[in-house]
Write a protein that holds these residues in place. Structure first.
Motif, PDB file in Angstrom:
ATOM      1  N   THR A  10       0.825  -1.199   0.000  1.00 35.94           N
ATOM      2  CA  THR A  10       0.000   0.000   0.000  1.00 35.94           C
ATOM      3  C   THR A  10       0.862   1.252   0.000  1.00 35.94           C
ATOM      4  OG1 THR A  10      -1.776  -1.146   1.152  1.00 35.94           O
ATOM      5  CG2 THR A  10      -1.812   1.245   1.258  1.00 35.94           C
ATOM      6  N   LEU A  11       0.470   2.200  -0.823  1.00 31.64           N
ATOM      7  CA  LEU A  11       1.078   3.524  -0.841  1.00 31.64           C
ATOM      8  C   LEU A  11       0.096   4.506  -0.219  1.00 31.64           C
ATOM      9  CD1 LEU A  11       2.366   3.662  -4.529  1.00 31.64           C
ATOM     10  CD2 LEU A  11       3.707   3.126  -2.494  1.00 31.64           C
ATOM     11  N   VAL A  12       0.589   5.360   0.648  1.00 37.34           N
ATOM     12  CA  VAL A  12      -0.209   6.480   1.141  1.00 37.34           C
ATOM     13  C   VAL A  12       0.313   7.694   0.389  1.00 37.34           C
ATOM     14  CG1 VAL A  12      -0.916   7.855   3.117  1.00 37.34           C
ATOM     15  CG2 VAL A  12      -0.494   5.402   3.398  1.00 37.34           C
ATOM     16  N   CYS A  13      -0.529   8.231  -0.485  1.00 35.82           N
ATOM     17  CA  CYS A  13      -0.146   9.325  -1.375  1.00 35.82           C
ATOM     18  C   CYS A  13      -0.843  10.608  -0.926  1.00 35.82           C
ATOM     19  CB  CYS A  13      -0.562   9.020  -2.806  1.00 35.82           C
ATOM     20  SG  CYS A  13       0.062   7.462  -3.437  1.00 35.82           S
ATOM     21  N   THR A  14      -0.073  11.641  -0.670  1.00 33.74           N
ATOM     22  CA  THR A  14      -0.614  12.953  -0.352  1.00 33.74           C
ATOM     23  C   THR A  14      -0.274  13.864  -1.521  1.00 33.74           C
ATOM     24  OG1 THR A  14      -0.243  12.556   1.999  1.00 33.74           O
ATOM     25  CG2 THR A  14      -0.667  14.842   1.317  1.00 33.74           C
ATOM     26  N   PHE A  15      -1.309  14.316  -2.208  1.00 33.26           N
ATOM     27  CA  PHE A  15      -1.133  15.114  -3.421  1.00 33.26           C
ATOM     28  C   PHE A  15      -1.077  16.599  -3.080  1.00 33.26           C
ATOM     29  CE2 PHE A  15      -2.992  11.086  -4.546  1.00 33.26           C
ATOM     30  CZ  PHE A  15      -2.223  10.700  -5.628  1.00 33.26           C
ATOM     31  N   ASP A  16      -0.542  17.382  -4.005  1.00 31.53           N
ATOM     32  CA  ASP A  16      -0.386  18.821  -3.801  1.00 31.53           C
ATOM     33  C   ASP A  16      -1.709  19.518  -3.505  1.00 31.53           C
ATOM     34  OD1 ASP A  16       2.314  18.500  -4.216  1.00 31.53           O
ATOM     35  OD2 ASP A  16       2.263  19.177  -6.296  1.00 31.53           O
ATOM     36  N   ASN A  17      -2.829  18.957  -3.984  1.00 34.86           N
ATOM     37  CA  ASN A  17      -4.142  19.563  -3.749  1.00 34.86           C
ATOM     38  C   ASN A  17      -4.750  19.145  -2.411  1.00 34.86           C
ATOM     39  OD1 ASN A  17      -4.861  16.933  -4.265  1.00 34.86           O
ATOM     40  ND2 ASN A  17      -6.019  17.359  -6.113  1.00 34.86           N
ATOM     41  N   GLY A  18      -4.001  18.390  -1.592  1.00 32.41           N
ATOM     42  CA  GLY A  18      -4.454  17.994  -0.271  1.00 32.41           C
ATOM     43  C   GLY A  18      -5.146  16.637  -0.210  1.00 32.41           C
ATOM     44  N   ILE A  19      -5.444  16.056  -1.354  1.00 35.03           N
ATOM     45  CA  ILE A  19      -6.079  14.738  -1.373  1.00 35.03           C
ATOM     46  C   ILE A  19      -5.091  13.688  -0.875  1.00 35.03           C
ATOM     47  CG2 ILE A  19      -6.991  12.927  -2.890  1.00 35.03           C
ATOM     48  CD1 ILE A  19      -8.170  15.141  -4.639  1.00 35.03           C
ATOM     49  N   VAL A  20      -5.580  12.801  -0.005  1.00 33.73           N
ATOM     50  CA  VAL A  20      -4.779  11.679   0.493  1.00 33.73           C
ATOM     51  C   VAL A  20      -5.461  10.401   0.038  1.00 33.73           C
ATOM     52  CG1 VAL A  20      -3.910  10.493   2.545  1.00 33.73           C
ATOM     53  CG2 VAL A  20      -4.024  12.996   2.507  1.00 33.73           C
ATOM     54  N   LYS A  21      -4.692   9.517  -0.572  1.00 39.17           N
ATOM     55  CA  LYS A  21      -5.226   8.232  -1.039  1.00 39.17           C
ATOM     56  C   LYS A  21      -4.355   7.103  -0.525  1.00 39.17           C
ATOM     57  CE  LYS A  21      -7.769   9.464  -5.105  1.00 39.17           C
ATOM     58  NZ  LYS A  21      -8.249   8.932  -6.349  1.00 39.17           N
ATOM     59  N   HIS A  22      -5.023   6.031  -0.132  1.00 39.85           N
ATOM     60  CA  HIS A  22      -4.354   4.778   0.230  1.00 39.85           C
ATOM     61  C   HIS A  22      -4.550   3.857  -0.967  1.00 39.85           C
ATOM     62  CE1 HIS A  22      -3.883   5.569   4.630  1.00 39.85           C
ATOM     63  NE2 HIS A  22      -4.672   6.560   4.248  1.00 39.85           N
ATOM     64  N   ILE A  23      -3.455   3.521  -1.637  1.00 39.72           N
ATOM     65  CA  ILE A  23      -3.529   2.757  -2.879  1.00 39.72           C
ATOM     66  C   ILE A  23      -2.839   1.416  -2.692  1.00 39.72           C
ATOM     67  CG2 ILE A  23      -2.840   2.709  -5.300  1.00 39.72           C
ATOM     68  CD1 ILE A  23      -2.921   5.814  -5.173  1.00 39.72           C
ATOM     69  N   ASN A  24      -3.617   0.350  -2.853  1.00 40.84           N
ATOM     70  CA  ASN A  24      -3.068  -0.990  -2.756  1.00 40.84           C
ATOM     71  C   ASN A  24      -2.670  -1.444  -4.157  1.00 40.84           C
ATOM     72  OD1 ASN A  24      -3.101  -4.012  -2.830  1.00 40.84           O
ATOM     73  ND2 ASN A  24      -3.357  -3.667  -0.638  1.00 40.84           N
ATOM     74  N   LEU A  25      -1.414  -1.837  -4.307  1.00 38.81           N
ATOM     75  CA  LEU A  25      -0.877  -2.199  -5.615  1.00 38.81           C
ATOM     76  C   LEU A  25      -1.003  -3.692  -5.934  1.00 38.81           C
ATOM     77  CD1 LEU A  25       2.336   0.008  -5.665  1.00 38.81           C
ATOM     78  CD2 LEU A  25       0.079   0.532  -6.590  1.00 38.81           C
ATOM     79  N   GLN A  26      -1.671  -4.438  -5.090  1.00 43.81           N
ATOM     80  CA  GLN A  26      -1.838  -5.877  -5.314  1.00 43.81           C
ATOM     81  C   GLN A  26      -2.407  -6.167  -6.709  1.00 43.81           C
ATOM     82  OE1 GLN A  26      -0.912  -8.453  -3.244  1.00 43.81           O
ATOM     83  NE2 GLN A  26      -1.439  -9.747  -4.967  1.00 43.81           N
ATOM     84  N   SER A  27      -3.305  -5.312  -7.170  1.00 42.57           N
ATOM     85  CA  SER A  27      -3.993  -5.567  -8.440  1.00 42.57           C
ATOM     86  C   SER A  27      -3.084  -5.510  -9.671  1.00 42.57           C
ATOM     87  CB  SER A  27      -5.148  -4.579  -8.623  1.00 42.57           C
ATOM     88  OG  SER A  27      -4.652  -3.248  -8.684  1.00 42.57           O
ATOM     89  N   ILE A  28      -1.850  -5.021  -9.515  1.00 42.40           N
ATOM     90  CA  ILE A  28      -0.957  -4.959 -10.683  1.00 42.40           C
ATOM     91  C   ILE A  28       0.221  -5.925 -10.585  1.00 42.40           C
ATOM     92  CG2 ILE A  28      -1.615  -2.608 -11.301  1.00 42.40           C
ATOM     93  CD1 ILE A  28       1.081  -1.665 -10.093  1.00 42.40           C
ATOM     94  N   THR A  29       0.310  -6.684  -9.490  1.00 45.83           N
ATOM     95  CA  THR A  29       1.467  -7.572  -9.325  1.00 45.83           C
ATOM     96  C   THR A  29       1.457  -8.757 -10.286  1.00 45.83           C
ATOM     97  OG1 THR A  29       0.413  -8.810  -7.539  1.00 45.83           O
ATOM     98  CG2 THR A  29       1.825  -6.951  -6.905  1.00 45.83           C
ATOM     99  N   HIS A  30       0.342  -9.001 -10.949  1.00 49.94           N
ATOM    100  CA  HIS A  30       0.305 -10.081 -11.947  1.00 49.94           C
ATOM    101  C   HIS A  30       0.974  -9.653 -13.259  1.00 49.94           C
ATOM    102  CE1 HIS A  30      -3.055  -7.621 -13.285  1.00 49.94           C
ATOM    103  NE2 HIS A  30      -2.963  -8.236 -14.449  1.00 49.94           N
TER     104      HIS A  30
END
Length: 75
Positions: A10-30
């Motif tokens: 999981t990546l915790v991404c904080t964007f310049d516009n203040g949005i914070v997203k928790h992104i799980n990369l499991q779906s691309i490991t294939h």
């Protein structure tokens, strides 16, 4: 973009516009280009370039736009 890595995949991404997203990369490991992410140590070895993140040793990267729109792109 600011990035923190969390286990598992999981990546915790904080964007310049203040949005914070928790992104799980499991779906691309294939995908061959991202299969290395299954290794926790390899996953953590990313470099943040501001507008994209990179796993240089594996020549793999994700742009800030891709991460910002992750839910739309993965649906």
């Amino acid at each position: 973009i600011k990035i923190e890595t969390k286990i598992p995949l999981t990546l915790v991404c904080t964007f310049d516009n203040g949005i914070v997203k928790h992104i799980n990369l499991q779906s691309i490991t294939h995908l061959p280009v991202f299969s290395f992410l299954k290794n926790e140590n390899e996953f953590k070895e990313l470099t943040n370039h501001g507008y994209f993140i990179e796993w240089k040793r594996h020549e793999a990267d994700l742009s800030a736009d891709t991460l910002l729109n992750w839910n739309v792109l993965m649906s």
